[in-house]
Design an enzyme around this catalytic site. Structure first.
Site, PDB file in Angstrom:
ATOM      1  N   SER A  36       0.835  -1.194   0.000  1.00  0.00           N
ATOM      2  CA  SER A  36       0.000   0.000   0.000  1.00  0.00           C
ATOM      3  C   SER A  36       0.875   1.250   0.000  1.00  0.00           C
ATOM      4  CB  SER A  36      -0.906   0.004   1.242  1.00  0.00           C
ATOM      5  OG  SER A  36      -1.605  -1.213   1.356  1.00  0.00           O
ATOM      6  N   GLU A 126      -0.705  -5.915   5.730  1.00  0.00           N
ATOM      7  CA  GLU A 126       0.656  -5.840   5.187  1.00  0.00           C
ATOM      8  C   GLU A 126       1.581  -6.833   5.882  1.00  0.00           C
ATOM      9  OE1 GLU A 126       0.691  -1.117   3.848  1.00  0.00           O
ATOM     10  OE2 GLU A 126       1.373  -1.703   5.842  1.00  0.00           O
TER      11      GLU A 126
END
Length: 277
Positions: A36, A126
């Site tokens: 991201s 993540e």
């Protein structure tokens, strides 16, 4: 920073993202983690170019780490897949991995390639994807390259917490002391940590993550023993995940102020090429 300097930094971030993708992604990579942040937009741009050149695996699967990265994958015409839908790459291996390589951004990276992530609120996913990857490659600009975590990132450690009891978690975080035991060096700088509930922009109330949780940004000053701080925070009931990534990244690429790029490799990990994956 002047507009011309800002433009050079953006150009260097783009070059760093392209270089990272070119080194680690080729037709042998079957499963790719897409992180991201702004630098990942550039990485996705390069993936689209490589696909047009027939240099990617024809059935490449991309694992998103956030709503943003899933949209990037879809808009690029690539195939998005959930992490849990993937088989293990090598069931006979001593370590688990279902993703060949993950390309992600970072809020700060220290000299040992420990990182602070979560400025965008996606650090739970993540970390899940990074932990399931054979390699994690980070991309950032020079303003996020530091010797010690907390040296340049002053917005605190992002900590995803359950909305149930978040005030209790906040109080416990603010009671943490830098000296974890009498015979060890301080783990972080501040004697009085401050944990702030992250507030949303253009919405009344707190930020709500993709997972339905809140985020506390915990300011402790410089972090001298990142693994110890990560463990300390993670042990508090109600903490879902900590935005300190220790021992996961194998390589970090930085876009410099003058438009050049630099790469730093973890001394503890060997670096095979994409074809070795």
């Amino acid at each position: 920073m002047s507009s011309s300097s800002q433009s050079l930094v953006e150009q260097s971030k783009r070059r760093a993202a392209f270089a990272a993708v070119d080194k680690h992604v080729d037709s042998s990579v079957r499963v790719l983690g897409i992180g991201s942040g702004s630098t990942v937009v550039y990485a996705t741009e390069r993936l689209v170019e490589l696909r047009r050149q027939n240099k990617l695996h024809p059935r490449l699967l991309c694992v998103p780490t956030s709503f943003q990265s899933k949209q990037l994958i879809i808009e690029a015409g690539l195939t998005a897949v959930d992490l849990d839908d993937l088989p293990e790459l090598d069931p006979g291996s001593d370590s688990f991995a279902s993703v060949n390589v993950t390309i992600d951004g970072a809020d700060e990276v220290d000299s040992d390639l420990n990182a602070i992530k979560g400025g965008g609120g996606a650090h739970l996913r993540e970390k899940l994807v990074a932990n399931a990857s054979r390699k994690l490659v980070l991309i950032a600009d020079y303003r996020k390259d530091s010797t010690t975590l907390g040296e340049k990132w002053h917005k605190g450690i992002p900590v995803e917490v359950s909305p149930l009891g978040w005030r209790t978690v906040k109080r416990q975080l603010e009671r943490m002391g830098p000296e974890l035991s009498p015979k060890t060096e301080p783990a972080f700088e501040s004697a009085h940590p401050v944990a702030e509930l992250r507030q949303a922009v253009r919405k009344a109330g707190p930020v709500v993550t993709d997972n339905g949780n809140f985020i506390l940004d915990v300011s402790v000053g410089r972090i001298y023993r990142a693994p110890a701080v990560e463990r300390l925070i993670k042990m508090i009931p109600g903490v879902i995940e900590v935005g300190i990534f220790c021992g996961l990244a194998s390589e970090a690429w930085f876009g410099n102020e003058d438009g050049s790029i630099a790469c730093r490799v973890s001394p503890s990990q060997s670096q095979p090429t994409a074809s070795d994956q």
